[in-house]
Design a protein around this motif. Structure first.
Motif, PDB file in Angstrom:
ATOM      1  N   ILE A 158       0.836  -1.186   0.000  1.00 44.78           N
ATOM      2  CA  ILE A 158       0.000   0.000   0.000  1.00 44.78           C
ATOM      3  C   ILE A 158       0.877   1.244   0.000  1.00 44.78           C
ATOM      4  CG2 ILE A 158      -1.687   1.275   1.367  1.00 44.78           C
ATOM      5  CD1 ILE A 158      -2.509  -1.549   2.466  1.00 44.78           C
ATOM      6  N   VAL A 159       0.641   2.146  -0.937  1.00 47.49           N
ATOM      7  CA  VAL A 159       1.487   3.334  -1.041  1.00 47.49           C
ATOM      8  C   VAL A 159       0.670   4.626  -1.164  1.00 47.49           C
ATOM      9  CG1 VAL A 159       3.498   2.162  -1.983  1.00 47.49           C
ATOM     10  CG2 VAL A 159       1.705   2.951  -3.527  1.00 47.49           C
ATOM     11  N   SER A 160      -0.574   4.625  -0.695  1.00 51.44           N
ATOM     12  CA  SER A 160      -1.351   5.855  -0.667  1.00 51.44           C
ATOM     13  C   SER A 160      -2.192   5.871   0.597  1.00 51.44           C
ATOM     14  CB  SER A 160      -2.258   5.971  -1.904  1.00 51.44           C
ATOM     15  OG  SER A 160      -3.352   5.090  -1.813  1.00 51.44           O
ATOM     16  N   MET A 161      -2.459   7.079   1.089  1.00 49.52           N
ATOM     17  CA  MET A 161      -3.279   7.234   2.287  1.00 49.52           C
ATOM     18  C   MET A 161      -4.665   6.629   2.087  1.00 49.52           C
ATOM     19  SD  MET A 161      -1.640   8.949   4.709  1.00 49.52           S
ATOM     20  CE  MET A 161      -0.321  10.126   4.987  1.00 49.52           C
ATOM     21  N   ALA A 162      -5.225   6.850   0.901  1.00 45.95           N
ATOM     22  CA  ALA A 162      -6.566   6.352   0.626  1.00 45.95           C
ATOM     23  C   ALA A 162      -6.603   4.829   0.682  1.00 45.95           C
ATOM     24  CB  ALA A 162      -7.023   6.841  -0.747  1.00 45.95           C
ATOM     25  N   ALA A 163      -5.634   4.194   0.044  1.00 47.64           N
ATOM     26  CA  ALA A 163      -5.594   2.727   0.057  1.00 47.64           C
ATOM     27  C   ALA A 163      -5.337   2.201   1.467  1.00 47.64           C
ATOM     28  CB  ALA A 163      -4.508   2.235  -0.902  1.00 47.64           C
ATOM     29  N   ALA A 164      -4.523   2.926   2.246  1.00 51.06           N
ATOM     30  CA  ALA A 164      -4.243   2.502   3.621  1.00 51.06           C
ATOM     31  C   ALA A 164      -5.513   2.533   4.464  1.00 51.06           C
ATOM     32  CB  ALA A 164      -3.169   3.396   4.235  1.00 51.06           C
ATOM     33  N   GLY A 165      -6.357   3.550   4.242  1.00 48.02           N
ATOM     34  CA  GLY A 165      -7.615   3.619   4.976  1.00 48.02           C
ATOM     35  C   GLY A 165      -8.506   2.422   4.702  1.00 48.02           C
ATOM     36  N   VAL A 166      -8.587   2.024   3.453  1.00 47.12           N
ATOM     37  CA  VAL A 166      -9.372   0.841   3.096  1.00 47.12           C
ATOM     38  C   VAL A 166      -8.768  -0.403   3.729  1.00 47.12           C
ATOM     39  CG1 VAL A 166     -10.130  -0.632   1.198  1.00 47.12           C
ATOM     40  CG2 VAL A 166     -10.188   1.857   0.944  1.00 47.12           C
ATOM     41  N   HIS A 167      -7.448  -0.513   3.668  1.00 46.21           N
ATOM     42  CA  HIS A 167      -6.753  -1.675   4.218  1.00 46.21           C
ATOM     43  C   HIS A 167      -7.036  -1.831   5.715  1.00 46.21           C
ATOM     44  CE1 HIS A 167      -3.564  -4.543   5.081  1.00 46.21           C
ATOM     45  NE2 HIS A 167      -3.051  -3.692   5.967  1.00 46.21           N
ATOM     46  N   LEU A 168      -6.976  -0.745   6.477  1.00 46.69           N
ATOM     47  CA  LEU A 168      -7.232  -0.823   7.913  1.00 46.69           C
ATOM     48  C   LEU A 168      -8.677  -1.214   8.199  1.00 46.69           C
ATOM     49  CD1 LEU A 168      -5.230   2.335   9.023  1.00 46.69           C
ATOM     50  CD2 LEU A 168      -4.637  -0.042   9.476  1.00 46.69           C
ATOM     51  N   SER A 169      -9.601  -0.719   7.399  1.00 50.06           N
ATOM     52  CA  SER A 169     -11.011  -1.081   7.583  1.00 50.06           C
ATOM     53  C   SER A 169     -11.251  -2.554   7.293  1.00 50.06           C
ATOM     54  CB  SER A 169     -11.893  -0.213   6.682  1.00 50.06           C
ATOM     55  OG  SER A 169     -11.728   1.156   6.980  1.00 50.06           O
ATOM     56  N   GLU A 170     -10.587  -3.062   6.260  1.00 53.16           N
ATOM     57  CA  GLU A 170     -10.755  -4.469   5.898  1.00 53.16           C
ATOM     58  C   GLU A 170     -10.216  -5.404   6.972  1.00 53.16           C
ATOM     59  OE1 GLU A 170     -10.691  -4.349   1.007  1.00 53.16           O
ATOM     60  OE2 GLU A 170      -8.775  -4.374   2.107  1.00 53.16           O
ATOM     61  N   ARG A 171      -9.295  -4.905   7.804  1.00 56.48           N
ATOM     62  CA  ARG A 171      -8.777  -5.730   8.895  1.00 56.48           C
ATOM     63  C   ARG A 171      -9.791  -5.885  10.014  1.00 56.48           C
ATOM     64  NH1 ARG A 171      -3.049  -3.015  10.181  1.00 56.48           N
ATOM     65  NH2 ARG A 171      -3.451  -4.082  12.157  1.00 56.48           N
ATOM     66  N   ALA A 198     -15.287   3.125  -2.560  1.00 57.25           N
ATOM     67  CA  ALA A 198     -16.346   2.748  -3.510  1.00 57.25           C
ATOM     68  C   ALA A 198     -15.970   1.487  -4.266  1.00 57.25           C
ATOM     69  CB  ALA A 198     -16.609   3.901  -4.482  1.00 57.25           C
ATOM     70  N   GLY A 199     -14.673   1.298  -4.478  1.00 56.34           N
ATOM     71  CA  GLY A 199     -14.214   0.092  -5.171  1.00 56.34           C
ATOM     72  C   GLY A 199     -14.449  -1.187  -4.393  1.00 56.34           C
ATOM     73  N   THR A 200     -14.673  -1.080  -3.084  1.00 55.74           N
ATOM     74  CA  THR A 200     -14.967  -2.275  -2.271  1.00 55.74           C
ATOM     75  C   THR A 200     -16.468  -2.559  -2.211  1.00 55.74           C
ATOM     76  OG1 THR A 200     -15.171  -1.070  -0.164  1.00 55.74           O
ATOM     77  CG2 THR A 200     -12.950  -1.749  -0.847  1.00 55.74           C
ATOM     78  N   HIS A 201     -17.288  -1.691  -2.826  1.00 60.83           N
ATOM     79  CA  HIS A 201     -18.748  -1.851  -2.922  1.00 60.83           C
ATOM     80  C   HIS A 201     -19.408  -1.994  -1.550  1.00 60.83           C
ATOM     81  CE1 HIS A 201     -18.027  -2.295  -7.189  1.00 60.83           C
ATOM     82  NE2 HIS A 201     -17.203  -3.304  -6.950  1.00 60.83           N
ATOM     83  N   PRO A 202     -19.250  -0.963  -0.688  1.00 60.16           N
ATOM     84  CA  PRO A 202     -19.934  -1.017   0.604  1.00 60.16           C
ATOM     85  C   PRO A 202     -21.445  -0.963   0.426  1.00 60.16           C
ATOM     86  CG  PRO A 202     -18.957   1.141   0.251  1.00 60.16           C
ATOM     87  CD  PRO A 202     -18.479   0.274  -0.866  1.00 60.16           C
ATOM     88  N   ALA A 203     -22.170  -1.333   1.477  1.00 61.69           N
ATOM     89  CA  ALA A 203     -23.624  -1.379   1.379  1.00 61.69           C
ATOM     90  C   ALA A 203     -24.230   0.012   1.226  1.00 61.69           C
ATOM     91  CB  ALA A 203     -24.199  -2.075   2.616  1.00 61.69           C
ATOM     92  N   TYR A 204     -23.575   1.020   1.825  1.00 62.81           N
ATOM     93  CA  TYR A 204     -24.166   2.358   1.812  1.00 62.81           C
ATOM     94  C   TYR A 204     -23.065   3.380   2.057  1.00 62.81           C
ATOM     95  CZ  TYR A 204     -27.633   6.027   2.810  1.00 62.81           C
ATOM     96  OH  TYR A 204     -28.411   7.156   2.774  1.00 62.81           O
TER      97      TYR A 204
END
Length: 426
Positions: A158-171, A198-204
Motif C-alpha cells: 500500500i502506497v497511498s493514504m486512501a488505500a491505507a484507509g481501506v486496508h485498515l477497515s478491511e482488517r 467505492a471500489g470495495t462496494h460497501p452497502a451504503y
C-alpha cells in the motif's frame, strides 16, 4: 524505423500545463487521424491521463509532432516546449516499458496506467494509426508489465493514504460489502478515499460537507447520499467506517458524540480515519472500546513501509526492462531482414521451377529418369551456388578473408584443416 515518444507528465509539467494539452477521450480517434494526415507521421498512438499526455509515433520528424500538439490545442509551442520531452528509439521503448510497469507513475507501481495504455492502443487501432511497429511496441509493453508485476513486489504494498484507509477497515470487518461508510469533507483527499472505498462496494455511503454543492458533486460520482454537517451527531451510530478530512479549526467529532454512537451500536466496532490537520476527531475518541481510530501519522507509517518495499523492487523491475528493450530491438532487426529473406526464397523458388520445367521436358523426350534426376540435382546445385561462388571470386585483398568468413557462417562450413594448418615444425 524511427520511433519517438513525445510528451509531458507530472515530472516535467504542473497541472496548469497538463490540463491544457489533455485530450478528451471522445475526440482522440479524430485527433489521431488528424495527426497522421497533417504531419509526417506514419503511425501514432496518444496516451492522455491526468498525469501525462504522450504521443508515440513512427516518424522522422518529432518536431512536426510537437508542432501539431501545440496547434491542436491552440497553444503557442513556446508555452509548452519547456515541459516537453522527446525520447528517440531505445529511450522511447524504455520509457513506455517503465510507464506500463508503473515505474513512471505518481504513485510507484500503480496499476491503472496499464489499462490506460491498452485503451490508447485500442483507440489507435480504431483510428487506423496503429501499424505493425506500434502494435508490437504496445503488446511488448503489456508483456513487460505483466512480468514485472508477477515477479517483483512493485505493486504488492500500500502506497497511498486512501488505500491505507481501506486496508485498515478491511482488517476489522469481515466483508466491506456489509459496511456503511461516512465521508466528512469533500476535498481532494476525501475524494481519493471515496474512490478507493467505492471500489470495495460497501452497502451504503454518505457524504457530509459544510458546502452542500461540493458534497453533492462528490456524492454523485460515487453513488452516495448527502448529509448536512450538523446532522453527524444524530446519525453517526449508523456508520461502520468514518473518514474525515476538513479544514475545520475545531474537532467535528468529540468523545461525547462518539460515546453515544457506540452505545447505540450495541458495541459493534467502528473504524474512524482522521486525515485532517488539525484533527477532526478528538484524540480521546481512540480510548473508547470498540473504536479503532487512525490518524494521518498512522496511515503514513503504512505508506512508508509500502514505499520502501516497492523501491526495493525497482531494481529488479529495471533489470526486466533492460532485457526486454534488448529483445524488442532484436525483433526489429529480424523484421528488417524480412524483405531480404523473402527475396532470397523467391529467387530460390524461381530456380527450382526452371530446373523442374527442364527436367519435365527431358522426361517428355523419353530420356533416362536417372539421368534426368542427376541433371536436375546438378542444375539446382550449380545455380544456387553460383552467386556465393561469384561473390568469393570477385573479392580481392582484405575482402577475400571477410567474404570467405561470411560464406562459412552462412553455410555453417568448417575450413579445410589441411588448407589452414601452419607449416610442420616437427
Amino acid at each position: 524505423m524511427s520511433l519517438f515518444a513525445l510528451g509531458l507528465n507530472h515530472h516535467t509539467a504542473p497541472l496548469a500545463i497538463r490540463e491544457q494539452v489533455a485530450f478528451q477521450p471522445e475526440r482522440l480517434v479524430q485527433a489521431l487521424v488528424e495527426l497522421v494526415r497533417t504531419a509526417p507521421v506514419r503511425e501514432a498512438a496518444i496516451v492522455s491521463t491526468c498525469n501525462r499526455t504522450e504521443l508515440y509515433c513512427s516518424t522522422d520528424s518529432p518536431e512536426a509532432a510537437a508542432d501539431w500538439l501545440a496547434q491542436h490545442h491552440r497553444l503557442p509551442l513556446r508555452d509548452i516546449a519547456p515541459y516537453l520531452y522527446t525520447y528517440p528509439q531505445h529511450d522511447a521503448v524504455r520509457h513506455i516499458f517503465r510507464v506500463a510497469s508503473g515505474l513512471d507513475s505518481m504513485v510507484l507501481g500503480e496499476p491503472q496506467i496499464l489499462g490506460q495504455l491498452k485503451e490508447a492502443a485500442r483507440l489507435a487501432e480504431s483510428a487506423g494509426t496503429l501499424g505493425s511497429l506500434l502494435h508490437k511496441l504496445f503488446q511488448h509493453s503489456f508483456a513487460v508489465a505483466k512480468e514485472v508485476r508477477s515477479t517483483t513486489a512493485i505493486g504488492a504494498n500500500i502506497v497511498s493514504m486512501a488505500a491505507a484507509g481501506v486496508h485498515l477497515s478491511e482488517r476489522i470487518f469481515e466483508s466491506m460489502g456489509d459496511t456503511r461508510v461516512l465521508f466528512i469533507g469533500a476535498g481532494e483527499m476525501i475524494a481519493l478515499c471515496a474512490a478507493h472505498f467505492a471500489g470495495t462496494h460497501p452497502a451504503y455511503m454518505s457524504v457530509a460537507n459544510r458546502t452542500r454543492e461540493r458534497g453533492e458533486a462528490l456524492a454523485s460520482r460515487i453513488g452516495a447520499d448527502v448529509l448536512p454537517l450538523e446532522a453527524i451527531g444524530d446519525v453517526l451510530h449508523r456508520y461502520d467506517v468514518v473518514v474525515s478530512c476538513t479544514a475545520s479549526p475545531l474537532p467535528i467529532i468529540g468523545r461525547g458524540v462518539a460515546e453515544r454512537a457506540i452505545r447505540a451500536r450495541r458495541r459493534r466496532p467502528m473504524v474512524m480515519v482522521d486525515l485532517a490537520v488539525p484533527r477532526d476527531i478528538e484524540a480521546e475518541v481512540g480510548d473508547l472500546p470498540d473504536v479503532f481510530l487512525y490518524t494521518v501519522d498512522d496511515l503514513a507509517q503504512i505508506v512508508s513501509a509500502g514505499m520502501e518495499s516497492r523501491q526495493a523492487a525497482v531494481e529488479d523491475a529495471e533489470g526486466i526492462i533492460d532485457t526486454s528493450v534488448t529483445g524488442f530491438f532484436q525483433w526489429l532487426e529480424r523484421r528488417d531482414a524480412v524483405p531480404t529473406i523473402r527475396a532470397l526464397r523467391e529467387h530460390g523458388e524461381a530456380i527450382r521451377q526452371q530446373e523442374v520445367a527442364r527436367a519435365l521436358r527431358m522426361l517428355s523426350r523419353g530420356e533416362d529418369p536417372q539421368a534426368v534426376l542427376a541433371a536436375l540435382s546438378s542444375g539446382l546445385t550449380n545455380k544456387l551456388l553460383h552467386e556465393p561462388t561469384q561473390f568469393l571470386a570477385r573479392a580481392h585483398g582484405d575482402q577475400v578473408l571477410r567474404a570467405a568468413d561470411t560464406i562459412q557462417q552462412i553455410f555453417d562450413l568448417a575450413p579445410d584443416a589441411d588448407e589452414t594448418a601452419g607449416p610442420d615444425k616437427t
